[in-house]
Design a protein around this motif. Structure first.
Motif, PDB file in Angstrom:
ATOM      1  N   GLU A  42       0.834  -1.207   0.000  1.00  0.00           N
ATOM      2  CA  GLU A  42       0.000   0.000   0.000  1.00  0.00           C
ATOM      3  C   GLU A  42       0.865   1.252   0.000  1.00  0.00           C
ATOM      4  O   GLU A  42       0.571   2.231  -0.675  1.00  0.00           O
ATOM      5  N   PHE A  43       1.911   1.211   0.799  1.00  0.00           N
ATOM      6  CA  PHE A  43       2.741   2.398   0.899  1.00  0.00           C
ATOM      7  C   PHE A  43       3.456   2.670  -0.418  1.00  0.00           C
ATOM      8  O   PHE A  43       3.571   3.807  -0.870  1.00  0.00           O
ATOM      9  N   PHE A  44       3.913   1.610  -1.038  1.00  0.00           N
ATOM     10  CA  PHE A  44       4.603   1.743  -2.321  1.00  0.00           C
ATOM     11  C   PHE A  44       3.682   2.379  -3.361  1.00  0.00           C
ATOM     12  O   PHE A  44       4.047   3.302  -4.087  1.00  0.00           O
ATOM     13  N   PHE A  45       2.479   1.910  -3.387  1.00  0.00           N
ATOM     14  CA  PHE A  45       1.484   2.425  -4.324  1.00  0.00           C
ATOM     15  C   PHE A  45       1.173   3.899  -4.031  1.00  0.00           C
ATOM     16  O   PHE A  45       1.166   4.751  -4.924  1.00  0.00           O
ATOM     17  N   LEU A  46       0.975   4.186  -2.756  1.00  0.00           N
ATOM     18  CA  LEU A  46       0.687   5.554  -2.331  1.00  0.00           C
ATOM     19  C   LEU A  46       1.858   6.483  -2.670  1.00  0.00           C
ATOM     20  O   LEU A  46       1.676   7.578  -3.212  1.00  0.00           O
ATOM     21  N   PHE A  47       3.047   6.010  -2.363  1.00  0.00           N
ATOM     22  CA  PHE A  47       4.244   6.796  -2.633  1.00  0.00           C
ATOM     23  C   PHE A  47       4.283   7.183  -4.105  1.00  0.00           C
ATOM     24  O   PHE A  47       4.467   8.350  -4.466  1.00  0.00           O
ATOM     25  N   ASN A  48       4.111   6.214  -4.960  1.00  0.00           N
ATOM     26  CA  ASN A  48       4.178   6.481  -6.396  1.00  0.00           C
ATOM     27  C   ASN A  48       3.086   7.436  -6.851  1.00  0.00           C
ATOM     28  O   ASN A  48       3.330   8.334  -7.653  1.00  0.00           O
ATOM     29  N   THR A  49       1.879   7.228  -6.328  1.00  0.00           N
ATOM     30  CA  THR A  49       0.771   8.102  -6.716  1.00  0.00           C
ATOM     31  C   THR A  49       1.087   9.555  -6.379  1.00  0.00           C
ATOM     32  O   THR A  49       0.939  10.451  -7.216  1.00  0.00           O
ATOM     33  N   ARG A  80      12.636  -2.047  -3.864  1.00  0.00           N
ATOM     34  CA  ARG A  80      11.958  -0.998  -4.638  1.00  0.00           C
ATOM     35  C   ARG A  80      11.576   0.189  -3.736  1.00  0.00           C
ATOM     36  O   ARG A  80      11.552   1.330  -4.177  1.00  0.00           O
ATOM     37  N   LEU A  81      11.300  -0.095  -2.448  1.00  0.00           N
ATOM     38  CA  LEU A  81      10.998   1.007  -1.528  1.00  0.00           C
ATOM     39  C   LEU A  81      12.268   1.737  -1.086  1.00  0.00           C
ATOM     40  O   LEU A  81      12.315   2.965  -1.061  1.00  0.00           O
ATOM     41  N   THR A  82      13.293   0.962  -0.767  1.00  0.00           N
ATOM     42  CA  THR A  82      14.576   1.564  -0.403  1.00  0.00           C
ATOM     43  C   THR A  82      15.023   2.524  -1.478  1.00  0.00           C
ATOM     44  O   THR A  82      15.475   3.632  -1.213  1.00  0.00           O
TER      45      THR A  82
END
Ligand code: ADP
Ligand code: MG
Length: 454
Positions: A236-243, A268-270
């Motif tokens: 979820e955080f990865f998706f939110l970050f990208n958005t 991918r988050l790092t």
């Protein structure tokens, strides 16, 4: 000079097209530190480009403005990804949340509405003391609060009690004041995790998305807690970050370690975290500690004499929270005993805080040991004498003060007969150069260091 960063940017404005400016200059933080121009850059490519295309112009502009020649120092992000991060289009949502702990959906959406935010208004830039320990992070923070999203994400890291929460909340407060209609939301890695779990348990993922995906500024404190075995949260955080990132919204993240040190965080988050400007908060140096003591005492209406300020600042070195604790004790004891908070009162109030480990090394001790070692007088070290047998020990004493105390360059300068910070830096460099090709000199230094620590 608070607007030095803006000054440097303006000096370069107009010389490059917007795309180039945004790619290299906008994500760079400019600071004037100890007479050096420091450029904090996100990666090696930026450093190379800045060196080649801006260094001469910056030096010239600063010379014209301040009348001083400056050295240029680059501080590069050690976690920089090799290639710039590329956003991903879709995502998979196959992980199960069955193993997640029970959690309730938190209270209704608290993000900014009208003039309210979920931030604490005690955290402001105006009561955040600036020093070498937080300079780069603070400049970047102020820039974000002005609405500039070229540094994105700002990743602030450092150990506990160094001011991460204060700094990132100050960003939110100032941003909210500057842009009353925009949405700011502050959360922590742990709270975020709980929300994700609750939202999916209760089939409220749309509500969750509405909460997060329409923000203008998202602040996540202590992100280290989304590491570990938390696949859904990370997803979820990865998706939110990208958005948010793709639509140029600002992200501010704090962590107790560097992005790559977060346990079990997918790469991918790092990579995303490290692509902005990871900036470190380090333990405050002596002058900054003294300033913090003065400010916190004033906030508590305690009047501290200079000696008492110095006593506290010399004995509590590790972090700001402990400094605050010490001031609270001193003020309580002074009130209780109905006494002025003298050095004696400080010593009593702080008795158990002043353990062996926390005893600050003082330049006085270093000067004494160096003088004894080289058979000269302490007064020779602080004098203006230029004889070789005095000059070299002086360099050594200055170098050791720089290494072994938290005193700043101007502080050390004062300890050595009002020498200025450039002279102090020169001494340190002299010692470093000599250490490179003189093993005997190195062992001399080691020996001295040991005798100082005894
Ligand atoms: P962290 O989040 O890094 O653990 P905090 O932001 O909670 O640290 O800071 C601990 C305490 O020290 C807070 O009360 C904060 O207001 C104060 N503090 C930290 N840095 C500064 C600073 N530079 N100036 C003034 N107060 C500070
Ligand atoms: Mg914190």
């Amino acid at each position: 000079m608070n607007n030095f960063h803006d000054f440097c940017r303006q000096a370069l404005q107009g010389q490059f097209d917007a795309q180039t400016f945004n790619a290299f200059i906008a994500p760079t933080v400019f600071a004037l530190t100890d007479g050096n121009l420091t450029l904090a850059v996100p990666n090696a490519a930026t450093e190379r480009w800045m060196r080649k295309n801006t260094e001469a112009a910056l030096k010239q502009a600063i010379k014209a403005e301040l009348g001083e020649e400056v050295q240029v120092v680059y501080r590069i992000n050690p976690n920089a990804p090799l290639a710039p991060a590329t956003p991903v289009a879709g995502r998979t949502t196959s992980e199960s949340v069955a193993a997640m702990p029970e959690a309730a959906l938190p209270p209704p959406y608290q993000a900014k509405q009208g003039n309210r935010t979920n931030l604490s208004d005690k955290y402001q830039f105006s009561n955040f003391v600036r020093g070498h320990a937080n300079e780069i992070a603070l400049i970047a923070a102020q820039n974000i609060a002005k609405g500039d999203s070229s540094i994105n994400p700002l990743f602030v890291y450092g150990s506990a009690g160094l001011g991460k929460t204060h700094l990132i909340q100050a960003i939110g407060n100032t941003y909210a004041a500057n842009f009353p209609r925009r949405r700011v939301y502050y959360t922590s890695g742990r709270a975020f995790m709980n929300e994700v779990v609750a939202a999916f348990r209760q089939n409220k993922s749309d509500q969750f998305k509405n909460r997060y995906h329409n923000l203008d500024l998202l602040i996540v404190d202590d992100i280290q807690y989304i590491g570990g075995d938390k696949a859904r949260t990370q997803e979820e955080f990865f998706f939110l970050f990208n958005t948010l990132h793709e639509s140029n919204k600002s992200l501010v993240i704090s962590c107790d370690r560097t992005p790559t040190q977060i346990k079990d965080l997918p790469q991918r988050l790092t990579t995303r975290f490290a692509a902005g400007l990871p900036t470190q908060l380090t333990p405050p140096e002596f002058e900054m500690r003294a300033q913090i003591v003065r400010q916190k005492a004033e906030e508590r209406s305690v009047s501290l004499a200079t000696e008492a300020v110095h006593f506290i600042a010399e004995h509590i070195k590790s972090n700001v929270r402990e400094l605050e604790g010490a001031i609270n004790r001193v003020s309580a004891l002074a009130k209780f005993q109905n006494k002025e908070p003298t050095v004696e009162v400080c010593r009593m109030a702080m008795a158990d805080l002043i353990g062996q480990a926390n005893v600050a090394l003082h330049p006085g001790l270093i000067k004494e040991k160096v003088a004894v070692y080289y058979h000269i007088r302490v007064s020779d070290l602080t004098s203006q004498k230029r004889q070789r047998n005095v000059v070299q020990p002086r360099h050594v004493a200055i170098y050791l003060c720089r290494q072994m105390t938290n005193h700043s360059l101007p502080e050390i300068g004062r300890e050595f007969g009002k020498r200025n910070h450039t002279t102090i830096l020169h001494s340190c460099r002299w010692v470093e150069e000599r250490m490179k090709d003189d093993p005997e000199f190195c062992s001399e230094l080691k020996h001295l260091e040991m005798s100082i620590k005894e």
